[in-house]
Write a protein that holds these residues in place. Structure first.
Motif, short mmCIF file in Angstrom:
data_model
loop_
_atom_site.label_atom_id
_atom_site.label_comp_id
_atom_site.label_asym_id
_atom_site.label_seq_id
_atom_site.Cartn_x
_atom_site.Cartn_y
_atom_site.Cartn_z
N UNK A 109 0.85 -1.20 0.00
CA UNK A 109 0.00 0.00 0.00
C UNK A 109 0.88 1.25 0.00
N UNK A 110 0.46 2.23 -0.73
CA UNK A 110 1.25 3.45 -0.82
C UNK A 110 2.27 3.44 -1.92
N UNK A 111 2.51 2.27 -2.52
CA UNK A 111 3.43 2.20 -3.65
C UNK A 111 2.67 2.48 -4.96
N UNK A 112 3.34 3.11 -5.88
CA UNK A 112 2.77 3.28 -7.21
C UNK A 112 2.71 1.92 -7.91
N UNK A 113 1.72 1.77 -8.79
CA UNK A 113 1.53 0.52 -9.53
C UNK A 113 1.72 0.81 -11.01
N UNK A 114 2.71 0.20 -11.62
CA UNK A 114 2.94 0.32 -13.05
C UNK A 114 2.58 -0.99 -13.72
N UNK A 115 2.00 -0.89 -14.90
CA UNK A 115 1.70 -2.07 -15.71
C UNK A 115 2.50 -2.01 -17.00
N UNK A 116 3.01 -3.16 -17.42
CA UNK A 116 3.69 -3.26 -18.70
C UNK A 116 3.29 -4.57 -19.34
N UNK A 117 3.30 -4.59 -20.66
CA UNK A 117 2.98 -5.83 -21.36
C UNK A 117 3.58 -5.84 -22.74
N UNK A 118 3.91 -7.04 -23.19
CA UNK A 118 4.46 -7.24 -24.53
C UNK A 118 3.50 -8.06 -25.36
N UNK A 119 3.11 -7.53 -26.52
CA UNK A 119 2.25 -8.23 -27.47
C UNK A 119 0.91 -8.59 -26.81
N UNK A 120 0.56 -9.86 -26.72
CA UNK A 120 -0.68 -10.26 -26.04
C UNK A 120 -0.73 -9.68 -24.63
N UNK A 121 0.41 -9.63 -23.95
CA UNK A 121 0.46 -9.04 -22.62
C UNK A 121 0.11 -7.56 -22.63
N UNK A 122 0.46 -6.87 -23.74
CA UNK A 122 0.06 -5.46 -23.87
C UNK A 122 -1.45 -5.35 -24.03
N UNK A 123 -2.02 -6.28 -24.79
CA UNK A 123 -3.48 -6.29 -24.94
C UNK A 123 -4.17 -6.52 -23.60
N UNK A 124 -3.71 -7.49 -22.85
CA UNK A 124 -4.34 -7.80 -21.56
C UNK A 124 -4.21 -6.61 -20.61
N UNK A 125 -3.04 -6.01 -20.54
CA UNK A 125 -2.86 -4.88 -19.62
C UNK A 125 -3.68 -3.67 -20.05
N UNK A 126 -3.85 -3.49 -21.36
CA UNK A 126 -4.74 -2.42 -21.83
C UNK A 126 -6.19 -2.70 -21.48
N UNK A 127 -6.62 -3.96 -21.62
CA UNK A 127 -8.00 -4.32 -21.26
C UNK A 127 -8.26 -4.02 -19.78
N UNK A 128 -7.25 -4.23 -18.96
CA UNK A 128 -7.42 -4.10 -17.51
C UNK A 128 -7.20 -2.69 -17.00
N UNK A 129 -6.60 -1.83 -17.82
CA UNK A 129 -6.12 -0.55 -17.31
C UNK A 129 -7.23 0.34 -16.77
N UNK A 130 -8.40 0.35 -17.42
CA UNK A 130 -9.47 1.23 -16.96
C UNK A 130 -9.93 0.85 -15.56
#
Length: 222
Positions: A109-130
């Protein structure tokens, strides 16, 4: 299973997921790097085409972020490696990512959360970002044209998109057109003479990531 605590040393971990155990690897910055209060979760490419958390692009992105002070979490989506369940076309994988992020936020808690993804992983992280509202999003070769990108709610956080101009798997023009059509507020970096798997371009990728996110690094705690 009981959720484990966030480790203080790098190593493998098993996390509870919606379809069963998720195989994960938690890595902390090297001793000579000042740790900063953020955790980056990095998602791997398509498992039906051999993608795992050990993919070289995934490990390079994670390593680069650790060099900037992050703790990183890589994990295998359902049905990949030792993770339970079976491939679910990005839907269940989004649930897997959500479970991992919820664990990170409970443990840090209190830490920033960054998401990264490559290819299909980019798609999944984009789907989840909202839903997950990361502090920073990194999309490497997002497979526009191969998946349903029209339904994605664009992120409002700082967003770095990295695309190889000679990508033989993801059509670069489809990526550029999608970003333009959606009027995406993303920093787009086009890497010339670069294929999908960034062969002989890993050091360049490292530099692009570092330059692209350095303005968003959190301040040291304390």
């Amino acid at each position: 299973m009981m959720s484990p605590t966030f480790p203080t040393q790098s190593g493998p971990l098993v996390l509870p997921g919606p379809a069963g155990d998720l195989e994960a690897a938690i890595d902390v910055p090297d001793a000579d790097v000042a740790a900063l209060p953020f955790v980056a979760v990095v998602c791997h490419p398509l498992p039906t085409e051999g993608g795992t958390m050990h993919n070289k692009v995934v490990t390079m992105v994670a390593r680069t972020l650790r060099e900037l002070g992050a703790a990183t979490v890589r994990f295998n989506f359902r049905g990949t490696g030792a993770s339970a369940g079976s491939y679910d076309n990005g839907i269940g994988e989004t649930d897997d990512l959500t479970a991992v992020v919820e664990w990170v936020r409970r443990e840090r808690p209190g830490h920033a959360l960054w998401l990264a993804g490559f290819s299909f992983g980019a798609y999944v992280s984009l789907r989840a970002a909202d839903a997950l509202q990361p502090d920073v999003l990194i999309s490497v070769a997002p497979p526009a044209g191969r998946w349903d990108f029209d339904s994605i709610v664009l992120p409002t956080c700082p967003w770095l998109v990295i695309q190889g101009e000679a990508d033989e798997i993801v059509d670069p023009e489809a990526v550029y057109q999608w970003l333009e059509d959606r009027k995406a507020q993303a920093e787009l970096v086009r890497m010339p003479d670069t294929g999908h798997f960034f062969h002989r371009k890993m050091i360049d990728l490292r530099g692009v990531v570092k330059h692209g996110v350095k303005a968003y690094l959190p301040q040291a705690s304390g």
